[in-house]
Design a protein around this motif. Structure first.
Motif, mmCIF file in Angstrom:
data_model
loop_
_atom_site.group_PDB
_atom_site.id
_atom_site.type_symbol
_atom_site.label_atom_id
_atom_site.label_comp_id
_atom_site.label_asym_id
_atom_site.label_seq_id
_atom_site.Cartn_x
_atom_site.Cartn_y
_atom_site.Cartn_z
ATOM 1 N N ASN A 1 0.812 -1.212 0.000
ATOM 2 C CA ASN A 1 0.000 0.000 0.000
ATOM 3 C C ASN A 1 0.848 1.266 0.000
ATOM 4 O OD1 ASN A 1 1.017 -0.275 2.539
ATOM 5 N ND2 ASN A 1 -0.915 0.005 3.622
ATOM 6 N N PHE A 2 2.053 1.180 -0.546
ATOM 7 C CA PHE A 2 2.940 2.334 -0.604
ATOM 8 C C PHE A 2 2.792 3.070 -1.942
ATOM 9 C CE2 PHE A 2 5.275 -1.650 -1.407
ATOM 10 C CZ PHE A 2 5.600 -1.485 -2.753
ATOM 11 N N ALA A 3 3.185 4.324 -1.942
ATOM 12 C CA ALA A 3 3.190 5.108 -3.177
ATOM 13 C C ALA A 3 4.408 4.730 -4.014
ATOM 14 C CB ALA A 3 3.227 6.598 -2.837
ATOM 15 N N THR A 4 4.249 4.717 -5.326
ATOM 16 C CA THR A 4 5.342 4.341 -6.231
ATOM 17 C C THR A 4 5.598 5.470 -7.217
ATOM 18 O OG1 THR A 4 4.676 2.025 -6.060
ATOM 19 C CG2 THR A 4 6.200 2.587 -7.816
ATOM 20 N N ILE A 5 6.879 5.791 -7.406
ATOM 21 C CA ILE A 5 7.286 6.814 -8.370
ATOM 22 C C ILE A 5 8.259 6.168 -9.351
ATOM 23 C CG2 ILE A 5 8.361 9.066 -8.704
ATOM 24 C CD1 ILE A 5 7.652 9.699 -5.774
ATOM 25 N N TYR A 6 7.946 6.252 -10.641
ATOM 26 C CA TYR A 6 8.798 5.678 -11.693
ATOM 27 C C TYR A 6 9.638 6.780 -12.337
ATOM 28 C CZ TYR A 6 5.901 1.544 -11.152
ATOM 29 O OH TYR A 6 5.248 0.444 -10.636
ATOM 30 N N ASP B 1 7.008 3.457 2.817
ATOM 31 C CA ASP B 1 5.915 4.395 2.575
ATOM 32 C C ASP B 1 5.876 4.806 1.114
ATOM 33 O OD1 ASP B 1 5.240 4.605 5.386
ATOM 34 O OD2 ASP B 1 7.072 5.792 5.601
ATOM 35 N N VAL B 2 7.066 4.845 0.511
ATOM 36 C CA VAL B 2 7.171 5.250 -0.887
ATOM 37 C C VAL B 2 8.300 4.454 -1.539
ATOM 38 C CG1 VAL B 2 8.709 7.172 -0.284
ATOM 39 C CG2 VAL B 2 7.476 7.221 -2.456
#
Length: 468
Positions: free
Chosen positions: A340-345, A407-408
């Motif tokens: 349930n963490f945020a993902t940045i590509y 968290d991310v």
């Protein structure tokens, strides 16, 4: 010889029985002070740890350092760092810590003092987490880490994740004729057994190779996620990879593109060429140029180990560290775990992306977020970015996500179309002269930002938080 035990403290009444020569505590002002006789200690954990060490190494002089107060059983990271720094400043030979953290933000704060202690040739023994099976500082290279034999099986792989050991944790504790008990199954009660063993070994010979041999590790060939222990490094870069020195977690002495180098340091990074035959030839020649009697040389091979490479290195006494390929930890991951963490590509040229990923990751960590940065570029490991050969299918990634609970997550893949979560954020990175330009996109928002220096990463962090 002294053993520092960093734990929850021991009542001074037990000092003589446990051979505790100094009973200390970390105060609320983060100072190491003497423990008062009327101190309130809420658990028997520190007593049990010292009792086990005393049981198997009765001659050992113990320095007890309490890092939790009467109302907080779990120590904060600042107190732990203060205790480790005290041990470093006082050059205590053996440091025992039956605890740890699974937080990446704690890892970020802890790793520098652990590196200083390791490179000062002091010994750290630490227990892994009972519930997760992995924790910091036990997960660091050169830390003697322990799991309980009652909870975890022996390693099946021929390669070790550093100095990993499995020890028994159930021990009979006798306080008097009326009070005796057996300790519970826990990594924290297995670790003192190893501490006692190491103490008994170095009474006769304080030599790292001798210690490992007596503990059953004849070959110094290991795996590590990151070479955090490196200090003053010569890099042999026969693949001519672009190296972003500004974000390396160690000092670089010199970078060579061939094996014509000066062998005047302890630490080396060898970056192999894509041509395997050329790599084998150059790697063999590189090893031949090193002083063969020096067994404290540490070599990070920026690649995975195979049969041919292993055949080359087995005749040398050096420490060899390789990057994991398909190897996993001896840890089961529940099927119910949800990500349930945020993902940045990230997209762009890797040397510029590495700079942005490292800066943004550190900004997240400094702001209290557990930030996990990953890639399938193997040289990313130099910058404390976790490497996975197959990002989408890696079981080790799943293990680490379960353990670290990010968290991310920052993801940089060779395949720019790789995206597990379609509505996640993408940052496209380009460079124009000295300005790095970012295009930040979500499904319904687009922003741009220029990065001119480290101060801009906090601005980038705030912008990302506002966009999500």
């Amino acid at each position: 010889m002294k053993i520092a035990v960093i734990d929850e403290g021991v009542l001074p009444v037990f000092n003589k029985e446990l051979n505790i020569i100094e009973n200390l505590m970390v105060s609320s002002e983060n100072l190491v002070i003497n423990t008062s006789d009327d101190v309130l200690i809420s658990t028997d954990h520190g007593f049990n740890v010292c009792k086990i060490i005393n049981k198997y190494a009765p001659e050992a002089e113990i320095i007890s350092i309490r890092i939790s107060n009467s109302t907080e059983v779990n120590a904060n990271i600042k107190a732990l760092i203060t205790a480790f720094k005290y041990c470093f400043d006082n050059n205590i030979s053996i440091i025992h810590f039956s605890g740890g953290s699974v937080n990446l933000k704690d890892d970020y704060l802890l790793r520098d003092i652990i590196k200083d202690i390791i490179n000062n040739d002091q010994i750290i023994i630490a227990a892994h987490s009972n519930s997760k099976g992995l924790s910091f500082p036990a997960a660091y290279p050169y830390v003697f880490s322990v799991r309980a034999s009652e909870l975890f099986n022996e390693y099946e792989d021929n390669l070790c994740w550093g100095y990993n050991f499995v020890m028994p944790s159930k021990h009979r504790i006798n306080i008097n004729e009326d009070i005796n008990y057996i300790t519970q199954s826990a990594n924290s009660y297995a670790a003192p057994v190893l501490t006692a063993k190491i103490y008994n070994i170095i009474k006769f010979k304080n030599d790292n190779s001798y210690i490992l041999k007596k503990l059953g590790i004849p070959d110094k060939i290991f795996l590590c996620e990151h070479p955090i222990f490196l200090e003053d490094v010569t890099i042999i870069n026969i693949d001519n990879e672009i190296i972003v020195e500004e974000i390396l977690p160690f000092k670089v002495r010199k970078i060579y593109s061939d094996i014509r180098f000066k062998a005047d340091t302890r630490d080396y990074v060898f970056i192999p060429n894509k041509n395997k035959e050329y790599t084998i030839e150059k790697f063999s020649s590189f090893l031949e140029l090193l002083p063969k009697k020096e067994d404290r040389i540490r070599i990070v091979y920026l690649g995975t180990i195979d049969k041919e490479i292993k055949e080359i290195i087995t005749s040398y006494k050096f420490d060899f560290w390789f990057i994991p390929n398909d190897e996993i930890y001896p840890i089961d991951v529940p099927n119910t775990v949800l990500n349930n963490f945020a993902t940045i590509y990230f997209q762009g040229n890797k040397e510029v992306v590495y700079y942005i990923m490292a800066g943004l990751r550190d900004a997240f960590l400094e702001d209290g977020y557990n930030c996990f940065s990953i890639s399938n570029y193997i040289d990313a490991t130099l910058y404390y970015i976790y490497y996975f050969k197959d990002i989408g299918k890696s079981y080790r990634r799943k293990q680490l996500e379960y353990i670290l609970e990010p968290d991310v997550e920052l993801v940089y893949s060779k395949d720019e179309s790789f995206k597990e979560i379609e509505d996640s954020m993408t940052i496209e990175v380009t460079k124009d002269d000295d300005i790095i330009k970012l295009k930040i996109s979500t499904l319904d928002m687009n922003e741009e930002l220029n990065i001119c220096g480290k101060v801009d990463f906090k601005i980038l962090l705030d912008k990302i938080v506002d966009m999500v």
